[in-house]
Design a protein around this motif. Structure first.
Motif: not given
Length: 499
Positions: A156, A266-268, A270
């Motif tokens: 992420g 920072t992203v979830p 996947l």
């Protein structure tokens, strides 16, 4: 003396072997990716596209595309020769392209090459699903340039806003165009290649500058809202929203260029589901040329293409894909009756094969168009409608089916009916990138007095940086709507409505 063992090996080597079925199809939530490379490479690229799409959705929560729209087909090919098989006439320097037309929407990329072009075009594709009329040309291109270098890994960790080095060199080495020209120009209208490069580079820098500061972002949002009003001035709407002048903004951009920073986020994490299937042997022979046939090759290239298709399809007499490509090529450049037979064979094998249903429907429509007898013409159109209804049941997201249904209805005396309008709305919902469909929908809305909805369809065409004559035609229709509104407002003594 050659040993019997070596003779046996030699004999085996000389026996023709069937081609390996190298083409695979990977389907994810938003993409259908085809590749004639390794399965691992195909999976990795499909995952990369899904992660890129997820980043765009997170960063554009206020304009997230609707769900249930048609998935974007992406083709990964081995080299530029294969790319040019799909799109003859491409320059050797081109490593990929995106196309949105009434025949198909697709992206094609040479594996291993920079995917900046593909990601740039996907940003356009993504934006087209969200109030696209609000985006002027420079922002459409600048926004795509801003995100096309983005990265997202499996944990992420994301980056975006990193410069394309070619654009950065353009900013450093070439003369800048005046801001007034940048805000109102389109790439197609710029005669010199250097000017077009400057347009993209400066559009990227201006977008980067506006997105890098909360106050400037608020000014950008105010500008985009103001620009949605037909007739809004392309320059003062921005300078007023930012509280600046063209000269001061240009100075600020030159200063900002010296301290560029890319963003990290920072992203979830996947881990998208990817369903991979191996395509039949016919894909090895006909996948690339089949796309060329679908696009409609020039008549002088047709006989050569037909010969190639006939030879390849003869090796796959029971394959619906091969017979569909053969049918399309025969109808276009060869024996139409043989083409009808090939399409009928494809539908006997697979009654829900959308490409064959579409090709057969177009065959009936073309035959009907040439008939002088109205009753015979209507019979052909009804046969086409039956085939299109089957195609729609097989794939309700295929805009080509819906667009063709609307086209048949245009000759009817009661066109457009409420059902016709809904058919066009649904077609544009699945393919807002296809300007032809937007234009057809706009014309139908104008015919029933739905000017506000017509403007929704026309504004993206008029603002398209590559729209050319279609953009000019759309602007003419917009101007006509505005003139009618002004005349009505003047007659009634009321204010002109805004959209």
């Amino acid at each position: 003396m050659i040993s019997r063992f070596l003779l046996a090996l030699l004999a085996v080597a000389l026996v023709p072997t069937p081609a390996l079925a190298d083409w695979r199809r990977a389907e994810t939530t938003h993409f259908v990716v085809y590749s004639n490379g390794s399965e691992r490479g195909l999976r990795d690229y499909a995952v990369k596209l899904e992660r890129f799409d997820a980043l765009l959705r997170i960063l554009n929560a206020g304009m997230e595309p609707p769900t249930g729209v048609r998935k974007l087909p992406v083709y990964l090919v081995d080299n530029r020769r294969e790319l040019q098989t799909i799109q003859p006439g491409l320059a050797d320097s081109v490593a990929g392209f995106y196309r949105a037309s009434p025949r198909d929407i697709r992206a094609v990329l040479v594996r291993g090459e920079s995917d900046d072009v593909l990601l740039h075009e996907y940003v356009h594709h993504f934006m087209s699903h969200n109030s696209p009329g609000s985006y002027p040309g420079w922002f459409r291109e600048g926004y795509a340039e801003y995100f096309m270098t983005a990265t997202v890994d499996g944990r992420g960790n994301a980056t975006f806003g990193f410069p394309n080095m070619g654009r950065l060199r353009t900013l450093q080495q070439q003369r800048w165009m005046p801001l007034e020209q940048l805000l109102s120009a389109t790439p197609n209208a710029l005669e010199r290649r250097g000017q077009r490069w400057s347009f993209y580079a400066q559009s990227w820098l201006l977008t980067h500058y506006l997105l890098s500061d909360p106050d400037r972002m608020r000014g950008l949002n105010a500008y985009l809202l103001a620009r949605r009003r037909p007739g809004a001035d392309p320059v003062t709407t921005l300078t007023d929203a930012l509280g600046t002048t063209p000269e001061a903004l240009t100075r600020d951009l030159r200063t900002y260029m010296g301290r560029l920073r890319y963003a990290e986020l920072t992203v979830p994490a996947l881990d998208p589901a990817v369903e991979v299937t191996r395509l039949p042997d016919s894909a090895d022979d006909l996948m690339l040329v089949g796309l060329d046939v679908l696009d409609g090759a020039p008549d002088d290239k047709g006989p050569e293409l037909l010969s190639q298709v006939r030879s390849a399809a003869s090796r796959h007499p029971d394959d619906p894909f091969a017979q569909t490509v053969l049918g399309q090529a025969e109808i276009a450049w060869g024996d139409a009756a043989a083409g009808d037979a090939a399409l009928a064979a494809a539908l006997t094998t697979d009654p829900d094969w959308v490409e064959a249903l579409l090709a057969s429907a177009h065959r009936h429509i073309s035959a009907g168009d040439e008939m002088d007898d109205p009753a015979a013409r209507i019979t052909r159109y009804r046969q086409a409608q039956e085939l299109l209804a089957r195609a729609h049941r097989a794939d309700p997201t295929d805009y080509r089916v819906l667009g063709t249904l609307a086209r048949i209805r245009k000759s009817a005396e009661d066109y457009p009916t409420p059902n016709d309008l809904e058919t066009l709305r649904t077609a544009v919902f699945h393919a807002p990138q296809v300007t032809y469909l937007r234009g057809e929908a706009a014309d139908a809305m104008i015919a029933v007095g739905e000017d506000a909805e017509a403007l929704y369809y026309l504004l993206p065409i008029a603002n398209d940086p590559h729209g050319g004559a279609l953009a000019e035609r759309a602007q003419e229709r917009i101007d006509a709507i505005l003139a009618r509104r002004a005349s009505a407002a003047s007659a009634s003594g009321t204010a002109q409505p805004s959209d």
